[in-house]
Design a protein around this motif. Structure first.
Motif, PDB file in Angstrom:
ATOM      1  N   LYS A 247      -8.343   7.984   7.801  1.00 20.85           N
ATOM      2  CA  LYS A 247      -8.609   7.790   6.372  1.00 20.85           C
ATOM      3  C   LYS A 247      -7.449   8.304   5.522  1.00 20.85           C
ATOM      4  O   LYS A 247      -7.106   7.699   4.500  1.00 20.85           O
ATOM      5  CB  LYS A 247      -9.912   8.496   5.987  1.00 20.85           C
ATOM      6  CG  LYS A 247     -11.152   7.835   6.568  1.00 20.85           C
ATOM      7  CD  LYS A 247     -12.420   8.574   6.148  1.00 20.85           C
ATOM      8  CE  LYS A 247     -13.656   7.903   6.733  1.00 20.85           C
ATOM      9  NZ  LYS A 247     -14.899   8.617   6.347  1.00 20.85           N
ATOM     10  N   ALA A 251      -5.336   6.051   3.002  1.00 22.92           N
ATOM     11  CA  ALA A 251      -5.250   6.403   1.580  1.00 22.92           C
ATOM     12  C   ALA A 251      -3.794   6.491   1.133  1.00 22.92           C
ATOM     13  O   ALA A 251      -3.428   5.993   0.040  1.00 22.92           O
ATOM     14  CB  ALA A 251      -5.959   7.731   1.332  1.00 22.92           C
ATOM     15  N   THR A 255      -1.777   4.165  -1.601  1.00 22.76           N
ATOM     16  CA  THR A 255      -1.044   4.775  -2.713  1.00 22.76           C
ATOM     17  C   THR A 255       0.397   4.269  -2.758  1.00 22.76           C
ATOM     18  O   THR A 255       0.929   3.929  -3.831  1.00 22.76           O
ATOM     19  CB  THR A 255      -1.053   6.303  -2.576  1.00 22.76           C
ATOM     20  OG1 THR A 255      -2.404   6.769  -2.551  1.00 22.76           O
ATOM     21  CG2 THR A 255      -0.319   6.955  -3.735  1.00 22.76           C
TER      22      THR A 255
END
Length: 266
Positions: A247, A251, A255
């Motif tokens: 995860k 993430a 970004t």
């Protein structure tokens, strides 16, 4: 460089290593005398340096850099705690209650014979009357175990047709006569024991044999010291930690994608 990617990556690699070791423990849960393994984790080793002509901290080592890149795979260790005994009532099934190992004369495919050590006491008597392991390797007597000598004269030979009685000191009796002494010894430092496939151990250079204070229990076999429930709980914990690393990487990837394709637009 995005530090979070390296931190998550090293964490996932460590969890994979832990899962490999745990899976091996579960696969050997029914192996006689098996000792479970575990893993350790640590941060990357600190690099120290001496600042020359720096009077503010003269001759004191300082860290070279302050950035940590996550977790580092430590060592794999063996837990030598005793497993539970399984009662078989077989005369040649033997367990050691306490610290110590049976000494075995192991012969490889090239015909080389050396002494190996095991907690698996599932022995039998072959057609020639010798006490052997399930793989046919000879069980040594006390002299052979103490001296680390696998010579033929240190093998235990019995009468295949006579009743076998073994007392807690390893003395073997047949027809009310002592016919041999079972060989078992302890090792002063278990760090000098190295796994040698199956449930055998090899004593590496520097290892020292010592007298064992274990008691011999006839008609029993020591099982593996693996707690299946505990290992399954650890497996779930490892899976959750691995998912957390995934995860984090996803993430950071999202970004970076927004930073490049959206924020960077003019």
């Amino acid at each position: 460089m995005v530090k979070g990617l390296y931190t998550a990556h090293t964490g996932m690699i460590q969890e994979q290593r832990r899962l490999d070791v745990l899976s091996n423990n579960l696969a050997n849960a029914d192996t006689n005398g098996y000792k479970k393994e575990g893993t350790t984790s640590q941060t990357f080793a600190d690099e120290l340096a001496i600042k020359i002509k720096d009077t503010s901290a003269y001759a004191l080592p300082r860290k070279l850099g302050v950035m940590s890149m996550g977790v580092h795979i430590g060592e794999t260790y063996t837990d030598y705690t005793q497993g539970n005994f399984k009662v078989t009532d077989n005369e040649t099934d033997i367990a050691l209650d306490g610290d110590g190992f049976f000494a075995i004369a192991y012969t490889d495919k090239q015909g080389n014979t050396s002494v190996k050590y095991t907690r698996d006491g599932a022995f039998t008597v072959n057609t020639q009357g010798y006490l052997v392991t399930k793989d046919g390797d000879y069980v040594l007597n006390m002299a052979g175990a103490t001296n680390g000598d696998p010579a033929e004269g240190n093998r235990i030979r019995l009468d295949p047709n006579a009743h076998i009685v073994i007392n807690e000191f390893g003395h073997i009796y047949q027809n009310d006569q002592r016919v041999g002494v079972l060989g078992f010894v302890d090792i002063e430092d278990y760090n000098y024991l190295q796994k040698f496939g199956e449930n055998l151990y090899d004593l590496v250079e520097g290892g020292v044999r010592a007298p064992s204070e274990a008691k011999v229990v006839q008609g029993c076999i020591e099982g593996a010291n693996v707690n299946i429930v505990s290992e399954m709980v650890n497996m779930i914990t490892i899976a959750r930690a691995y998912q957390a690393g995934q995860k984090i990487i996803n993430a950071i990837d999202e970004t970076l994608d927004k930073a490049v394709n959206n924020v960077g637009q003019v």
